[in-house]
Write a protein that holds these residues in place. Structure first.
Motif, PDB file in Angstrom:
ATOM      1  N   PHE A 144      12.801  18.891  -7.512  1.00 37.53           N
ATOM      2  CA  PHE A 144      13.593  20.170  -8.280  1.00 37.53           C
ATOM      3  C   PHE A 144      12.083  19.512  -9.085  1.00 37.53           C
ATOM      4  O   PHE A 144      12.747  18.625  -9.524  1.00 37.53           O
ATOM      5  CB  PHE A 144      14.656  20.577  -8.768  1.00 37.53           C
ATOM      6  CG  PHE A 144      15.174  21.780  -7.886  1.00 37.53           C
ATOM      7  CD1 PHE A 144      16.457  20.304  -6.687  1.00 37.53           C
ATOM      8  CD2 PHE A 144      15.758  22.662  -7.522  1.00 37.53           C
ATOM      9  CE1 PHE A 144      16.564  21.551  -5.312  1.00 37.53           C
ATOM     10  CE2 PHE A 144      16.440  23.266  -7.146  1.00 37.53           C
ATOM     11  CZ  PHE A 144      17.065  22.878  -5.587  1.00 37.53           C
ATOM     12  N   HIS A 145      11.203  19.944  -9.053  1.00 35.09           N
ATOM     13  CA  HIS A 145       9.737  19.729 -10.819  1.00 35.09           C
ATOM     14  C   HIS A 145      10.783  20.130 -11.593  1.00 35.09           C
ATOM     15  O   HIS A 145      10.664  21.483 -12.255  1.00 35.09           O
ATOM     16  CB  HIS A 145       8.577  20.263  -9.979  1.00 35.09           C
ATOM     17  CG  HIS A 145       8.206  19.886  -9.306  1.00 35.09           C
ATOM     18  ND1 HIS A 145       6.805  18.439  -9.073  1.00 35.09           N
ATOM     19  CD2 HIS A 145       8.277  20.029  -7.886  1.00 35.09           C
ATOM     20  CE1 HIS A 145       6.983  18.081  -8.144  1.00 35.09           C
ATOM     21  NE2 HIS A 145       7.408  19.212  -6.956  1.00 35.09           N
ATOM     22  N   LEU A 146      11.012  19.246 -12.422  1.00 38.95           N
ATOM     23  CA  LEU A 146      10.985  19.153 -13.507  1.00 38.95           C
ATOM     24  C   LEU A 146      10.158  19.559 -15.553  1.00 38.95           C
ATOM     25  O   LEU A 146       9.754  18.422 -14.668  1.00 38.95           O
ATOM     26  CB  LEU A 146      12.689  19.280 -14.662  1.00 38.95           C
ATOM     27  CG  LEU A 146      12.888  19.771 -16.367  1.00 38.95           C
ATOM     28  CD1 LEU A 146      12.810  21.239 -16.837  1.00 38.95           C
ATOM     29  CD2 LEU A 146      14.125  18.674 -16.482  1.00 38.95           C
ATOM     30  N   ILE A 147       9.672  20.973 -14.962  1.00 41.68           N
ATOM     31  CA  ILE A 147       8.349  20.523 -15.998  1.00 41.68           C
ATOM     32  C   ILE A 147       8.147  21.172 -17.331  1.00 41.68           C
ATOM     33  O   ILE A 147       8.291  22.078 -17.689  1.00 41.68           O
ATOM     34  CB  ILE A 147       6.915  21.130 -15.038  1.00 41.68           C
ATOM     35  CG1 ILE A 147       6.629  20.170 -13.362  1.00 41.68           C
ATOM     36  CG2 ILE A 147       5.526  21.323 -16.100  1.00 41.68           C
ATOM     37  CD1 ILE A 147       5.736  21.130 -12.869  1.00 41.68           C
ATOM     38  N   GLY A 148       7.425  20.534 -18.499  1.00 40.72           N
ATOM     39  CA  GLY A 148       7.432  20.866 -19.832  1.00 40.72           C
ATOM     40  C   GLY A 148       7.087  20.091 -20.632  1.00 40.72           C
ATOM     41  O   GLY A 148       5.947  19.081 -20.804  1.00 40.72           O
ATOM     42  N   GLY A 149       7.158  20.586 -22.195  1.00 37.68           N
ATOM     43  CA  GLY A 149       6.222  19.328 -23.120  1.00 37.68           C
ATOM     44  C   GLY A 149       5.702  19.826 -23.535  1.00 37.68           C
ATOM     45  O   GLY A 149       4.067  19.526 -24.683  1.00 37.68           O
ATOM     46  N   LYS A 150       4.850  21.448 -22.533  1.00 40.48           N
ATOM     47  CA  LYS A 150       3.686  21.977 -22.965  1.00 40.48           C
ATOM     48  C   LYS A 150       4.042  23.361 -22.799  1.00 40.48           C
ATOM     49  O   LYS A 150       4.618  23.553 -22.190  1.00 40.48           O
ATOM     50  CB  LYS A 150       2.883  21.446 -23.268  1.00 40.48           C
ATOM     51  CG  LYS A 150       2.121  21.520 -21.366  1.00 40.48           C
ATOM     52  CD  LYS A 150       1.151  21.013 -21.085  1.00 40.48           C
ATOM     53  CE  LYS A 150       1.137  21.342 -18.986  1.00 40.48           C
ATOM     54  NZ  LYS A 150      -0.880  21.105 -18.610  1.00 40.48           N
ATOM     55  N   LYS A 151       2.996  24.903 -23.089  1.00 36.63           N
ATOM     56  CA  LYS A 151       2.585  25.894 -23.271  1.00 36.63           C
ATOM     57  C   LYS A 151       2.765  25.840 -21.746  1.00 36.63           C
ATOM     58  O   LYS A 151       0.825  25.214 -21.477  1.00 36.63           O
ATOM     59  CB  LYS A 151       1.775  26.296 -24.126  1.00 36.63           C
ATOM     60  CG  LYS A 151       1.716  27.603 -23.360  1.00 36.63           C
ATOM     61  CD  LYS A 151       3.059  29.002 -24.602  1.00 36.63           C
ATOM     62  CE  LYS A 151       2.959  29.695 -24.277  1.00 36.63           C
ATOM     63  NZ  LYS A 151       4.506  30.623 -24.046  1.00 36.63           N
ATOM     64  N   LEU A 152       3.095  25.914 -20.122  1.00 34.01           N
ATOM     65  CA  LEU A 152       2.082  26.500 -19.313  1.00 34.01           C
ATOM     66  C   LEU A 152       1.622  27.561 -18.752  1.00 34.01           C
ATOM     67  O   LEU A 152       2.224  28.413 -19.511  1.00 34.01           O
ATOM     68  CB  LEU A 152       3.699  26.080 -18.889  1.00 34.01           C
ATOM     69  CG  LEU A 152       4.351  24.740 -18.528  1.00 34.01           C
ATOM     70  CD1 LEU A 152       5.670  25.067 -17.394  1.00 34.01           C
ATOM     71  CD2 LEU A 152       3.349  22.963 -18.052  1.00 34.01           C
ATOM     72  N   GLY A 153       0.486  27.012 -18.059  1.00 32.65           N
ATOM     73  CA  GLY A 153      -0.237  29.011 -17.594  1.00 32.65           C
ATOM     74  C   GLY A 153       0.772  29.431 -16.993  1.00 32.65           C
ATOM     75  O   GLY A 153       1.678  29.390 -17.209  1.00 32.65           O
ATOM     76  N   VAL A 162       6.397  16.665 -20.272  1.00 31.06           N
ATOM     77  CA  VAL A 162       7.157  16.391 -19.169  1.00 31.06           C
ATOM     78  C   VAL A 162       7.265  16.246 -18.117  1.00 31.06           C
ATOM     79  O   VAL A 162       7.315  17.972 -17.721  1.00 31.06           O
ATOM     80  CB  VAL A 162       8.870  16.396 -20.102  1.00 31.06           C
ATOM     81  CG1 VAL A 162      10.241  16.464 -19.008  1.00 31.06           C
ATOM     82  CG2 VAL A 162       9.006  15.673 -21.453  1.00 31.06           C
ATOM     83  N   HIS A 163       7.740  15.807 -16.834  1.00 27.01           N
ATOM     84  CA  HIS A 163       7.230  15.764 -15.309  1.00 27.01           C
ATOM     85  C   HIS A 163       9.126  14.685 -14.914  1.00 27.01           C
ATOM     86  O   HIS A 163       8.051  14.125 -14.504  1.00 27.01           O
ATOM     87  CB  HIS A 163       6.036  15.792 -14.970  1.00 27.01           C
ATOM     88  CG  HIS A 163       5.704  16.366 -13.223  1.00 27.01           C
ATOM     89  ND1 HIS A 163       4.721  16.185 -12.678  1.00 27.01           N
ATOM     90  CD2 HIS A 163       6.970  17.115 -12.569  1.00 27.01           C
ATOM     91  CE1 HIS A 163       5.148  16.436 -11.567  1.00 27.01           C
ATOM     92  NE2 HIS A 163       6.531  16.908 -11.101  1.00 27.01           N
ATOM     93  N   ILE A 164       9.345  15.830 -14.163  1.00 29.54           N
ATOM     94  CA  ILE A 164      10.939  14.963 -13.505  1.00 29.54           C
ATOM     95  C   ILE A 164      10.759  15.313 -12.404  1.00 29.54           C
ATOM     96  O   ILE A 164      11.346  16.930 -12.006  1.00 29.54           O
ATOM     97  CB  ILE A 164      11.694  15.091 -14.317  1.00 29.54           C
ATOM     98  CG1 ILE A 164      11.320  13.792 -16.063  1.00 29.54           C
ATOM     99  CG2 ILE A 164      13.348  14.419 -13.906  1.00 29.54           C
ATOM    100  CD1 ILE A 164      12.261  14.472 -17.031  1.00 29.54           C
ATOM    101  N   LEU A 165      11.349  14.585 -11.669  1.00 25.71           N
ATOM    102  CA  LEU A 165      11.985  15.649 -10.165  1.00 25.71           C
ATOM    103  C   LEU A 165      13.689  14.699 -10.007  1.00 25.71           C
ATOM    104  O   LEU A 165      14.048  13.675 -10.181  1.00 25.71           O
ATOM    105  CB  LEU A 165      10.926  14.115  -8.865  1.00 25.71           C
ATOM    106  CG  LEU A 165       9.675  14.377  -8.543  1.00 25.71           C
ATOM    107  CD1 LEU A 165       9.312  13.607  -7.914  1.00 25.71           C
ATOM    108  CD2 LEU A 165       8.896  16.407  -8.629  1.00 25.71           C
ATOM    109  N   VAL A 166      14.222  15.923  -9.877  1.00 25.55           N
ATOM    110  CA  VAL A 166      15.733  15.774  -9.634  1.00 25.55           C
ATOM    111  C   VAL A 166      16.397  16.407  -8.380  1.00 25.55           C
ATOM    112  O   VAL A 166      16.112  17.515  -7.918  1.00 25.55           O
ATOM    113  CB  VAL A 166      16.635  17.021 -10.330  1.00 25.55           C
ATOM    114  CG1 VAL A 166      17.459  16.641 -10.403  1.00 25.55           C
ATOM    115  CG2 VAL A 166      15.746  17.081 -11.607  1.00 25.55           C
TER     116      VAL A 166
END
Ligand code: 5GP
Ligand code: ZN
Length: 115
Positions: free
Chosen positions: A101-110, A37-41
């Motif tokens: 604003f980057h909304l990033i998720g759906g995996k374990k991030l560094g 998931v990588h969405i720009l708001v």
């Protein structure tokens, strides 16, 4: 604003995968996602950067965060969490000069937020 790619997305002059829109805010999927998931708001008002944010626009930033929260819930990110990033200016690595604003998720991030 002329020559701003995100203003062109707002004006529907170029296509985007829009997942949320109201009078002040639009959200769409990043064309080069770095996570599932990588969405720009973004605000519809052209604010070039966080550096250019003024008191006049502080309410919109608060609203952006509640919209991010709603989108995160719809994208099923709220249980495991997610990250919100605002790149700002040259050193911050900002490429598109329209506040986003980057909304990033759906995996374990560094764990490293700086590199
Ligand atoms: P920045 O580096 O400025 O924080 O992030 C800009 C982001 O916008 C990048 O993640 C990039 O992939 C994304 N992006 C650039 N052009 C477009 C576009 O035309 N459409 C979409 N959906 N995303 C874009
Ligand atoms: Zn713009």
């Amino acid at each position: 604003m002329e020559d701003c790619i995100f203003c062109k997305i707002i004006a529907k002059q170029i296509p985007a995968n829009v997942i949320y829109e109201d009078e002040q805010i639009i959200a769409f999927r990043d064309i080069h996602p770095v996570a599932p998931v990588h969405i720009l708001v973004i605000p519809k008002k052209h604010i070039a950067s966080l550096i250019d944010l003024t008191k006049e626009d502080e309410a919109i930033v608060g609203k952006i965060y509640t919209v991010i929260n709603e989108i995160a819930e719809k994208e099923k990110l709220n249980e495991r969490g997610f990250r919100v990033i605002v790149n700002c200016g040259e050193d911050g690595g900002q490429e598109v000069k329209h506040l986003h604003f980057h909304l990033i998720g759906g995996k374990k991030l560094g764990t490293k937020i700086v590199n």
